[in-house]
Design a protein around this motif. Structure first.
Motif, PDB file in Angstrom:
ATOM      1  N   GLY A 207       0.913  -0.882   0.033  1.00  0.00           N
ATOM      2  CA  GLY A 207       0.051   0.109   0.158  1.00  0.00           C
ATOM      3  C   GLY A 207       0.515   1.022   0.155  1.00  0.00           C
ATOM      4  N   GLN A 208       1.742   1.153  -0.101  1.00  0.00           N
ATOM      5  CA  GLN A 208       2.863   2.478  -0.037  1.00  0.00           C
ATOM      6  C   GLN A 208       3.266   2.757  -0.776  1.00  0.00           C
ATOM      7  N   ILE A 209       3.242   3.967  -1.064  1.00  0.00           N
ATOM      8  CA  ILE A 209       3.684   4.660  -2.390  1.00  0.00           C
ATOM      9  C   ILE A 209       5.082   5.408  -2.496  1.00  0.00           C
ATOM     10  N   ILE A 210       5.461   4.924  -3.341  1.00  0.00           N
ATOM     11  CA  ILE A 210       7.448   5.105  -3.605  1.00  0.00           C
ATOM     12  C   ILE A 210       8.058   5.945  -4.682  1.00  0.00           C
ATOM     13  N   ARG A 211       9.060   6.344  -5.094  1.00  0.00           N
ATOM     14  CA  ARG A 211       9.260   6.672  -6.414  1.00  0.00           C
ATOM     15  C   ARG A 211      10.031   5.365  -6.395  1.00  0.00           C
ATOM     16  N   GLY A 212      10.616   4.920  -7.849  1.00  0.00           N
ATOM     17  CA  GLY A 212      11.879   4.147  -8.813  1.00  0.00           C
ATOM     18  C   GLY A 212      12.331   4.491 -10.108  1.00  0.00           C
ATOM     19  N   ALA A 213      13.269   4.184 -10.173  1.00  0.00           N
ATOM     20  CA  ALA A 213      13.727   4.489 -11.776  1.00  0.00           C
ATOM     21  C   ALA A 213      13.650   3.043 -12.656  1.00  0.00           C
ATOM     22  N   ILE A 214      13.455   3.145 -13.560  1.00  0.00           N
ATOM     23  CA  ILE A 214      12.783   2.032 -14.422  1.00  0.00           C
ATOM     24  C   ILE A 214      13.750   1.158 -15.053  1.00  0.00           C
ATOM     25  N   THR A 215      14.556  -0.051 -15.236  1.00  0.00           N
ATOM     26  CA  THR A 215      15.940  -0.253 -15.477  1.00  0.00           C
ATOM     27  C   THR A 215      15.735  -0.986 -15.776  1.00  0.00           C
ATOM     28  N   ASN A 216      13.973  -1.409 -17.069  1.00  0.00           N
ATOM     29  CA  ASN A 216      13.593  -2.528 -18.133  1.00  0.00           C
ATOM     30  C   ASN A 216      12.535  -2.772 -18.344  1.00  0.00           C
ATOM     31  N   ILE A 217      12.246  -3.212 -19.613  1.00  0.00           N
ATOM     32  CA  ILE A 217      11.161  -2.127 -20.519  1.00  0.00           C
ATOM     33  C   ILE A 217      11.154  -4.149 -21.031  1.00  0.00           C
ATOM     34  N   THR A 218       9.844  -5.414 -20.626  1.00  0.00           N
ATOM     35  CA  THR A 218      10.094  -5.649 -21.663  1.00  0.00           C
ATOM     36  C   THR A 218       7.977  -5.734 -21.948  1.00  0.00           C
ATOM     37  N   ASP A 219       7.895  -7.350 -22.936  1.00  0.00           N
ATOM     38  CA  ASP A 219       6.698  -6.939 -23.111  1.00  0.00           C
ATOM     39  C   ASP A 219       5.071  -7.184 -21.906  1.00  0.00           C
ATOM     40  N   TYR A 220       5.998  -8.104 -20.760  1.00  0.00           N
ATOM     41  CA  TYR A 220       4.816  -8.485 -20.269  1.00  0.00           C
ATOM     42  C   TYR A 220       4.690  -6.928 -18.786  1.00  0.00           C
ATOM     43  N   GLY A 221       5.454  -6.671 -19.022  1.00  0.00           N
ATOM     44  CA  GLY A 221       5.998  -4.937 -18.250  1.00  0.00           C
ATOM     45  C   GLY A 221       6.889  -4.423 -17.592  1.00  0.00           C
ATOM     46  N   LEU A 222       6.367  -3.431 -16.465  1.00  0.00           N
ATOM     47  CA  LEU A 222       8.769  -2.514 -16.345  1.00  0.00           C
ATOM     48  C   LEU A 222       9.114  -3.507 -14.543  1.00  0.00           C
ATOM     49  N   PHE A 223      10.351  -3.326 -15.352  1.00  0.00           N
ATOM     50  CA  PHE A 223      10.775  -3.465 -13.917  1.00  0.00           C
ATOM     51  C   PHE A 223      11.835  -2.004 -13.361  1.00  0.00           C
ATOM     52  N   ILE A 224      11.377  -2.068 -12.401  1.00  0.00           N
ATOM     53  CA  ILE A 224      11.592  -0.600 -11.153  1.00  0.00           C
ATOM     54  C   ILE A 224      12.541  -0.755 -10.264  1.00  0.00           C
ATOM     55  N   ASP A 225      13.484   0.216  -9.874  1.00  0.00           N
ATOM     56  CA  ASP A 225      14.664  -0.619  -9.124  1.00  0.00           C
ATOM     57  C   ASP A 225      14.384   1.021  -8.082  1.00  0.00           C
ATOM     58  N   LEU A 226      13.293   0.995  -6.845  1.00  0.00           N
ATOM     59  CA  LEU A 226      13.321   1.746  -5.818  1.00  0.00           C
ATOM     60  C   LEU A 226      14.671   1.275  -5.171  1.00  0.00           C
ATOM     61  N   GLY A 227      15.749   1.481  -5.191  1.00  0.00           N
ATOM     62  CA  GLY A 227      16.928   1.683  -4.162  1.00  0.00           C
ATOM     63  C   GLY A 227      17.443   0.952  -3.382  1.00  0.00           C
ATOM     64  N   GLY A 228      17.139  -0.657  -3.234  1.00  0.00           N
ATOM     65  CA  GLY A 228      17.398  -1.923  -2.909  1.00  0.00           C
ATOM     66  C   GLY A 228      16.849  -2.614  -3.845  1.00  0.00           C
ATOM     67  N   MET A 229      16.145  -2.619  -3.687  1.00  0.00           N
ATOM     68  CA  MET A 229      15.333  -4.100  -4.707  1.00  0.00           C
ATOM     69  C   MET A 229      14.744  -3.583  -5.517  1.00  0.00           C
ATOM     70  N   ASP A 230      14.430  -5.034  -7.119  1.00  0.00           N
ATOM     71  CA  ASP A 230      14.227  -4.149  -7.905  1.00  0.00           C
ATOM     72  C   ASP A 230      12.036  -5.153  -8.021  1.00  0.00           C
TER      73      ASP A 230
END
Length: 577
Positions: A207-230
């Motif tokens: 439920g937490q709202i957080i900012r992250g950087a997109i590290t990879n884009i695939t056909d099925y979605g986005l992988f986002i670096d949250l600062g310590g884990m993806d």
């Protein structure tokens, strides 16, 4: 002396050796100490030229070091007389003096630093110089090799953008004899990331709202670096609306705000959502898109059965192909609209529970079927061209988008037509009578035979019971003989009405094409039946033209006159036996 053998020009404020007294020179000579080759010594700047620095290391003569060996240390520093630097004593020159190197003194110090840093698992600062085979060249005081795999946690697309930047590095391995150093930036990032991961494990909540950087884009979605884990944001959680591919909305490296949907602490798997940051638009659909309302939308998808229209982000409706036009029946919806086109539609039905909206296009245009009944009342005669011929009938063009069907059974009262193409051709203009208009099912029924009187309607008067008729035999079966009395009118002489004597079958007794006389014993214009009897005609002739009333009544009630009736009768006789 410079490398080319010329004496450098000193600055105006420098003191010339020729101006020094003999006593000063002697005193200076007396203070000189012997310097050993291969050592690092402290030197003092005693003179400057445009391209060289004169260094005194306490020996019998000063030596020049190219200015370039100093500038790469700190380009902003201005070297002045009296500054002290460590220099390396390379050798003594044959002509006298020493060969000094600032760079080698730095290198010796750097190598000592490298060994100490690796031993203590520390870091060293370096500046990325340029790209080399397999990685990057980094200046850490000596040239070091940074492999591609050790640059970052993930592959770097634009390596040239790193040139000129300064970072901290780990020493992976080094060989001083070969002047070989391998360094890593990734090791530092992994260590930092591991620390952040441990911190996130205690702070991350669903439920937490957080900012992250997109590290990879695939056909099925986005992988986002949250600062310590993806974390993974599935394509279905990117938007309430339709997303063809995540790359249409986002780019690698872009920072976005996401909501933690699920966090599995055992596997460190994090499910993220973007659309959950907004309210589900379907919550207000029933009130905003009431049936009958007109709205505008964008065509986002076309299928064989219809068109999907986006009314707003996350809200789509379907215009079924049957709701696209009153008149045109497109082979494919793409013949009428295109993807990306904005169209106006009418809301027909809303199912909020299943998130379905039925839309219509034709409802915005007048319904031609509303005026068909007034323009073409039942019983009226119309004229039109044959648009299509099938095995079951003919389609006639009435108006734009409205065709009428003449069923094969309505082509002729008397003829047996196997296929309409036997008598009609496409494009031919014909007349027909309006038989029925079904507005709800959009069916327009026509008839050609209705242009002429039904010959069977006159059968009762033309063939009264008891009258003698003569006709041509058209068929001979086990249950009776069919006799054509006129075009389209046939009668049947049942096997029981052929002779006073009981016979099993008339086959062999009569031939097709022969003429046969008989008496009419039953007539039904509605059922299109005429019953005939040869036996009754014989009795009539024997009685001078008079037939007993009871025979006539029996004939009318029992004599079958159709193929189906005769089959039933024949089956009944067999059962009696």
């Amino acid at each position: 002396m410079t490398k080319n053998g010329t004496q450098p020009a000193f600055a105006a404020d420098d003191t010339s050796f020729e101006e020094m007294s003999f006593a000063e020179l002697f005193e200076q000579e007396d203070n000189n100490t012997v310097i050993n080759v291969g050592e690092v010594a402290m030197g003092t700047v005693v003179g400057l030229s445009n391209d060289a620095v004169l260094i005194d290391v306490g020996d019998k003569a000063e030596s020049f070091i190219p200015l370039a060996e100093f500038r790469h240390e700190d380009p902003t520093r201005e070297i002045k007389i009296g500054d002290e630097f460590e220099v390396f004593i390379e050798k003594r020159k044959d002509e006298g003096g020493l060969l000094l190197s600032r760079e080698k003194a730095i290198a010796i110090k750097v190598w000592e630093q490298i060994a100490k840093i690796q031993e203590e698992d520390g870091t060293i600062e370096g500046r990325i110089e340029n790209r080399v085979k397999g990685g990057m060249s980094v200046d850490i005081g000596v040239p070091a090799f940074l492999p591609y795999s050790q640059i970052d946690l993930r592959p770097v697309k634009d390596l040239d953008a790193l040139i000129g930047q300064t970072f901290e590095f780990k020493i992976l391995k080094f060989n001083r004899k070969r002047n070989n150093v391998v360094i890593s930036r990734r090791a530092i990032l992994e260590s930092q990331r591991a620390a952040l991961r441990e911190q996130m494990r205690t702070s991350l909540q669903e439920g937490q709202i957080i900012r992250g950087a997109i590290t990879n884009i695939t056909d099925y979605g986005l992988f986002i670096d949250l600062g310590g884990m993806d974390g993974l944001c599935h394509i279905t959680d990117l938007s309430w609306g339709r997303v063809s591919h995540p790359s249409k909305l986002y780019n690698v490296g872009e920072e976005i705000e996401v909501k933690i949907l699920k966090y599995d602490r055992n596997s460190d798997r994090v499910s993220l959502g973007v659309k959950q940051l907004k309210t589900d638009p379907w919550e207000r659909v029933p009130s905003q898109y009431a049936p009958g309302s007109r709205v505008k939308g964008k065509v986002v998808s076309i299928t064989d059965y219809g068109v999907f229209v986006e009314l707003e982000e996350g809200v789509e409706g379907l215009v079924h192909i049957s709701e696209m036009s009153w008149s045109k029946k497109p082979r494919h919806p793409s013949k009428m609209v295109g993807v990306g086109e904005e169209i106006e539609v009418q809301v027909l039905k809303v199912e909020a529970e299943t998130k379905r909206i039925s839309l219509g296009m034709k409802q915005l245009q007048p319904n031609p079927w509303d005026v068909v009944e007034e323009s073409y009342p039942v019983g009226s005669v119309i004229e039109g061209k044959i648009k299509n011929i099938t095995d079951f009938g003919i389609f006639i063009g009435i108006e734009e988008g409205i065709d009428g069907l003449i069923h094969v059974s309505d082509l002729s009262w008397t003829e047996r037509i196997k296929h309409p193409s036997e008598k009609y051709a496409k494009g031919e203009t014909i007349q027909a009578v309006v038989l029925k208009i079904d507005k709800e099912n959009e069916r327009f029924s026509l008839g050609v035979k209705q242009l002429e009187p039904d010959p069977w309607q006159a059968a009762s008067s033309n063939y009264p019971i008891g009258s003698t008729v003569e006709g041509t035999i058209t068929n001979v079966t086990d249950f009776g003989v069919f006799v054509q009395l006129e075009e389209g009118i046939e009668g049947l002489v049942h096997v029981s009405e052929i002779s006073r004597d009981k016979i099993k079958t008339p086959v062999g007794m009569f031939n097709v094409g022969d003429t046969l006389k008989a008496m009419v014993i039953n007539v039904s214009a509605d059922d299109r039946k005429i019953g005939l009897s040869v036996k009754a005609l014989q009795e009539k002739e024997d009685n001078n033209g008079a037939i007993p009333e009871e025979y006539l009544q029996k004939a009318q009630s029992s004599s079958p006159s159709t193929f189906g009736d005769l089959l039933k009768a024949a089956a009944g006789e067999d059962l009696d036996k």
